[in-house]
Design an enzyme around this catalytic site. Sequence first.
Site, PDB file in Angstrom:
ATOM      1  N   CYS A  23       1.724   6.085   1.986  1.00 47.79           N
ATOM      2  CA  CYS A  23       2.513   6.527   3.147  1.00 47.79           C
ATOM      3  C   CYS A  23       2.619   5.320   4.071  1.00 47.79           C
ATOM      4  O   CYS A  23       1.633   4.628   4.306  1.00 47.79           O
ATOM      5  CB  CYS A  23       1.791   7.675   3.844  1.00 47.79           C
ATOM      6  SG  CYS A  23       2.498   8.140   5.445  1.00 47.79           S
ATOM      7  N   ASP A  50      -7.959  -8.024  -2.796  1.00 44.21           N
ATOM      8  CA  ASP A  50      -8.283  -6.607  -2.863  1.00 44.21           C
ATOM      9  C   ASP A  50      -9.177  -6.314  -4.070  1.00 44.21           C
ATOM     10  O   ASP A  50      -9.137  -5.222  -4.622  1.00 44.21           O
ATOM     11  CB  ASP A  50      -6.962  -5.816  -2.957  1.00 44.21           C
ATOM     12  CG  ASP A  50      -7.143  -4.332  -2.688  1.00 44.21           C
ATOM     13  OD1 ASP A  50      -8.057  -3.982  -1.932  1.00 44.21           O
ATOM     14  OD2 ASP A  50      -6.372  -3.522  -3.242  1.00 44.21           O
ATOM     15  N   CYS A  91       1.696   5.001  16.397  1.00 47.42           N
ATOM     16  CA  CYS A  91       1.165   5.253  15.050  1.00 47.42           C
ATOM     17  C   CYS A  91       0.311   6.523  15.023  1.00 47.42           C
ATOM     18  O   CYS A  91       0.353   7.276  14.050  1.00 47.42           O
ATOM     19  CB  CYS A  91       0.393   4.047  14.533  1.00 47.42           C
ATOM     20  SG  CYS A  91      -0.853   3.413  15.642  1.00 47.42           S
TER      21      CYS A  91
HETATM   22  S1  SF4 Z   1      -0.545  -0.575  15.742  1.00 44.98           S
HETATM   23 FE1  SF4 Z   1       1.622  -0.718  16.399  1.00 44.98          FE
HETATM   24  S2  SF4 Z   1       2.255   1.457  16.568  1.00 44.98           S
HETATM   25 FE2  SF4 Z   1      -0.001   1.442  16.555  1.00 44.98          FE
HETATM   26  S3  SF4 Z   1      -0.592   1.378  18.715  1.00 44.98           S
HETATM   27 FE3  SF4 Z   1      -0.555  -0.753  17.997  1.00 44.98          FE
HETATM   28  S4  SF4 Z   1       1.501  -1.443  18.538  1.00 44.98           S
HETATM   29 FE4  SF4 Z   1       1.587   0.789  18.616  1.00 44.98          FE
END
Ligand code: SF4
Length: 371
Positions: free
Chosen positions: A239, A132, A192
Amino acid sequence: MQILKEKIKQKAKTLGFDVVGFTKPHVDEDTKKKFKEFLENNCHGEMNWLERHFEKKIDPKIIWDEVQTVMVLGLNYGPKANPLLKNNFKEIANASVYANNKDYHDVIFKKLNLMQKWLINELKIKSKLFVDTSPILEKYFAKKADIGWQGKHTNLVSKEFGSWLFLAEIFLPIKLNLNNNSIDNCGNCRKCLDICPTGALIDEYKIDARRCISYLTIEYKGPFPQKIRKKIGNKIYGCDDCLSVCPWNKFSTPTNNKDFLSSKNEKELSFFLGFSEKKFKKFFKDSPIKRIGWVSFMRNIIIASGNSEEKSLIKYLKKLSKNDNPIIRGSCIWSLNQLMKEKEKKIFEYMKRKEKNKYVLYELDMTNKFF
Ligand code: SF4
């Protein structure tokens, strides 16, 4: 070459890396185009270094012209419990999982240094190390190296470690046999996108950092946008909501790396409200939280206090509202407005008479508006 690759991989594993992959130092046209669009739409907010380093990001050879292979290394930092549970404890200062322990940059850099020494002593191979620390599209290279795939939240997802991998890279000046075929396993899932409190995931695989709580609490230096403050809840540094909700985490295992086990930074908001700059620097000397500095940290703690429904915090906020820094005074005004009863709010009239700073006067004017 296959034997050499395995030898390098095994050494990285003995140093504690959980997953290792290799790929070419080449960024595909689609990724370049999407990164350009992200910048053109100002989705990077005030992270101007992303613009400055655009050329380096899309061509690792500008960073080191001898690079022939990018080695990507992942270290599991999986938490014991789902971090979403912490959102329910309003009086707690809720920092991202990665920030609750030792600074991973320091922990990983020590391992990378050992790896570099071994490469030169045993194999006579030069290398460059990154954690990073340089403009590298690390999630892209992790995907290309079969460490996982870039999920719809744009972060890396691993079938084995879920959302919880720290990433590092080693540039090598040698060609290795590569056989990359990373597959996207998100399918129809949109968890997500649905959970993001501020709608920062503007579409599948697209993020607007300006709305992202991680960006706002870590990178952004100004006062938080009024409309987002309540949505920040008790989050004081980063977060994890989009990471925590991912169903692939059910295959992850908690880390057993002692540097990432403790949660020494997890305290009540009241504990931090009394922090001076000196105390902040001392307390967070080994933590990534030190990077944001005292003013941004206090701004975050103050806004989370305003969301806490904890009347006992009013006394700390009143004291901080006299601070020399306008961001701290302005944030206190918003939080006091959330916590105080109507009759107590006469204090804002008194503050208005004494205040000279335009931004703080704006915050005072906003105390009778609703968001
Ligand atoms: S990253 Fe994880 S939470 Fe987001 S769409 Fe893909 S599988 Fe689903």
